[in-house]
Design an enzyme around this catalytic site. Structure first.
Site, PDB file in Angstrom:
ATOM      1  N   THR A  24       0.814  -1.212   0.000  1.00  0.00           N
ATOM      2  CA  THR A  24       0.000   0.000   0.000  1.00  0.00           C
ATOM      3  C   THR A  24       0.845   1.258   0.000  1.00  0.00           C
ATOM      4  O   THR A  24       0.526   2.249  -0.668  1.00  0.00           O
ATOM      5  CB  THR A  24      -0.942   0.010   1.213  1.00  0.00           C
ATOM      6  OG1 THR A  24      -1.863  -1.077   1.096  1.00  0.00           O
ATOM      7  CG2 THR A  24      -1.730   1.309   1.286  1.00  0.00           C
ATOM      8  N   THR A  97       1.148  -3.986   4.422  1.00  0.00           N
ATOM      9  CA  THR A  97       0.886  -4.276   5.835  1.00  0.00           C
ATOM     10  C   THR A  97       0.279  -5.656   6.067  1.00  0.00           C
ATOM     11  O   THR A  97       0.295  -6.143   7.196  1.00  0.00           O
ATOM     12  CB  THR A  97      -0.047  -3.217   6.439  1.00  0.00           C
ATOM     13  OG1 THR A  97      -1.286  -3.217   5.723  1.00  0.00           O
ATOM     14  CG2 THR A  97       0.593  -1.840   6.389  1.00  0.00           C
ATOM     15  N   ASP A  98      -0.259  -6.300   5.027  1.00  0.00           N
ATOM     16  CA  ASP A  98      -0.912  -7.589   5.221  1.00  0.00           C
ATOM     17  C   ASP A  98      -0.019  -8.607   5.912  1.00  0.00           C
ATOM     18  O   ASP A  98      -0.504  -9.431   6.702  1.00  0.00           O
ATOM     19  CB  ASP A  98      -1.363  -8.172   3.877  1.00  0.00           C
ATOM     20  CG  ASP A  98      -2.604  -7.493   3.334  1.00  0.00           C
ATOM     21  OD1 ASP A  98      -3.245  -6.740   4.086  1.00  0.00           O
ATOM     22  OD2 ASP A  98      -2.932  -7.723   2.149  1.00  0.00           O
TER      23      ASP A  98
END
Length: 334
Positions: A24, A97-98
């Site tokens: 992201t 961030t996952d």
């Protein structure tokens, strides 16, 4: 892989290498669909207000351009090699961030030395109002350059907080304050100063790179009414299993026979699905309790949550560790 150095200050500056993996933080909205990774490491660093005032020399490297969910063990092993080859005071890794809670812990386990390795990202992409990427990268660079951060292992910096990789978790799907840890952050950044308040014990170093041993691991979360069927089905497809159990390490009585059988054939790690706190050892004694399951050959994850326990188990299996060696590694976790 492109490499480019951006000189922020000249003589005697602290040096930090920034490796961009995508995610992201490197995404922008597209006219024909959702956000996708488009920004290079150079783009990310160039967008940081105030970086030129830090007296830190930054080298930027566009290493991968992938969503966090698509990163692989191979990508992270390659990154670990690249990190160990740079001559800098600290390293920042930007990514989606996952998987930050997993990749940061993997790097904590496979890298050596005291150099700070800081992982960060963003919950809002660069096209959104209030994008948090520049602030997170600036804070991460400050931590990576700080002599106080040496010896803390791999950390995650988000929202001005410093989290140990071993404990950090993503606990919200969209909030800019998505990352938390128990027993809490080990430090924070305030008024441009890095403040380290606690230092976790050093993680064991595991080097599975170059291993030809194939291994597959999984996490199975037990739920109300489980009868062991899913555990048995998954167990037929894996070389090691993590059970995300109720509370302090409990499963339904109907699952006990399946877990007993699986523990005879492979390492089965008993973790708590709560996300924080330890698996107990001898507080409860009913069938399916923590003491019952450990007596049947399951291995306690100690304070590791199921996701982190799988990372450690996967790396150990890749080094051909036997059950006793795996149990010893998990028992060393505090």
């Amino acid at each position: 892989m492109s490499t480019k150095g951006i000189e922020i200050m000249a003589d005697h500056a602290r040096r930090v290498a920034v490796f961009s993996l995508g995610g992201t933080i490197a995404m922008t909205a597209q006219t024909d669909g959702g956000a996708t990774p488009t920004l290079t490491a150079d783009d990310l660093v160039a967008a940081i207000p105030g970086l030129a005032d830090t007296d830190i020399t930054v080298e930027v490297r566009s290493f991968r351009q992938l969503p966090g969910a698509s990163l692989s063990f191979g990508d992270l092993f390659d990154l670990a090699v690249a990190i160990e080859e740079v001559t800098v005071d600290g390293v920042v890794v930007t990514q989606g961030t996952d998987t930050i809670e997993e990749t940061s812990y993997l790097l904590d386990l496979v890298t050596t030395g005291d150099m700070p390795i800081v992982v960060t990202g963003a919950m809002r992409n660069a096209s959104m109002a209030g994008a948090d990427g520049p602030a997170n990268v600036l804070a991460a660079i400050r931590v990576a350059a700080s002599t106080d951060a040496r010896g803390t292992g791999c950390t995650v910096v988000f929202g001005e907080e410093i989290h140990a990789a071993r404990w950090v978790r993503k606990t919200h799907a969209t909030s800019p304050l998505a990352f938390t840890s128990y027993p809490g952050p080990i430090g924070y950044i305030a008024e441009d100063r890095v403040r380290v308040m606690a230092r976790p014990t050093k993680s064991p170093t595991i080097d599975p790179r170059g291993s030809a041993t194939p291994s597959r691991t999984a996490v199975v979360t037990v739920g109300l009414g489980d009868d062991g069927t899913i555990l048995q089905a998954v167990g037929e497809q894996v070389d090691g299993l993590v059970v995300a159990a109720f509370g302090a390490g409990h499963v339904p009585m109907a699952c006990v026979d399946a877990l007993t059988d699986l523990a005879k054939r492979m390492p089965v790690i008993l973790a708590t699905r709560t996300g924080s706190g330890p698996v107990l050892r001898q507080t409860y004694g009913f069938p399916g309790s923590e003491s019952d399951l450990l007596a049947r050959g399951l291995i306690s994850a100690s304070t590791l949550d199921p996701v982190k326990a799988r990372i450690l188990l996967q790396l150990l299996l890749m080094t051909d560790a036997d059950r006793d060696q795996i149990a010893q590694s998990f028992s060393a976790i505090s």
